[in-house]
Design an enzyme around this catalytic site. Sequence first.
Site, PDB file in Angstrom:
ATOM      1  N   ASP A   7       0.867  -1.162   0.000  1.00 15.61           N
ATOM      2  CA  ASP A   7       0.000   0.000   0.000  1.00 15.61           C
ATOM      3  C   ASP A   7       0.920   1.232   0.000  1.00 15.61           C
ATOM      4  O   ASP A   7       2.086   1.145   0.396  1.00 15.61           O
ATOM      5  CB  ASP A   7      -0.846  -0.085   1.276  1.00 15.61           C
ATOM      6  CG  ASP A   7      -1.660   1.155   1.532  1.00 15.61           C
ATOM      7  OD1 ASP A   7      -2.145   1.760   0.571  1.00 15.61           O
ATOM      8  OD2 ASP A   7      -1.820   1.492   2.724  1.00 15.61           O
ATOM      9  N   GLU A   9      -0.184   5.025   0.869  1.00 18.25           N
ATOM     10  CA  GLU A   9      -0.422   6.004   1.940  1.00 18.25           C
ATOM     11  C   GLU A   9      -0.458   5.304   3.301  1.00 18.25           C
ATOM     12  O   GLU A   9      -1.137   4.302   3.475  1.00 18.25           O
ATOM     13  CB  GLU A   9      -1.750   6.726   1.696  1.00 18.25           C
ATOM     14  CG  GLU A   9      -1.704   7.615   0.464  1.00 18.25           C
ATOM     15  CD  GLU A   9      -3.074   8.139   0.099  1.00 18.25           C
ATOM     16  OE1 GLU A   9      -3.545   9.059   0.778  1.00 18.25           O
ATOM     17  OE2 GLU A   9      -3.670   7.611  -0.855  1.00 18.25           O
TER      18      GLU A   9
END
Length: 200
Positions: A7, A9
Amino acid sequence: MKLVCLDLEGVLVPEIWIAVAERTGIEELKLTTRDISDYSELMNRRLGVLDREGIRLPEIQDVIRSLSPLEGAMEFVNTLRQETQLVILSDTFSQFASPLMEKLAWPTLFCNELIVEENGRISGFQLRQQDGKKKAVAAFHAMGMHVFAAGDSYNDVTMLQEADKGMFFKAPQSIRDEFPALGGAETHPELLEGIRKFIA
Ligand SMILES: [Mg+2]
């Protein structure tokens, strides 16, 4: 062959909308999928706020350009890319991510696209597919890859579950308690240790 899916953020860079909300002073932009669970509805709301405030893409990109990757993220990504293959799977938009990807020396990123008018107004968005992170991992499996995945939030859970090994990174305790089968790391060196065990 082994592959790491991360991922973006909360793992390598700060939460982009939160930063935009803070820099512009528009509280409404702090709403997340925890407040409005339907992502398309949330995005339409955000785009409505940008229109109302007359904020266009270049201004948001200026804000994003002023952000830095999370502390230690650059070193982590450099080390990782020397030891295995990395693909970043994100729900953000390529036009938002690019100023930060530059600071990470352009690792591979699969995300979504904003629809932008010539004058910079963001008129809409194009999601690559529903549940795109999980489907990307499933597609890598179909290619014969073994996948390690890490993320920090609810929108990562199906990706982590689909992966051969999934691990939370700095996830809130409430989410970790809900999915105790997934391990967790609190620092980049700890995450790297988990990845090294997987690729060994
Ligand atoms: Mg995240």
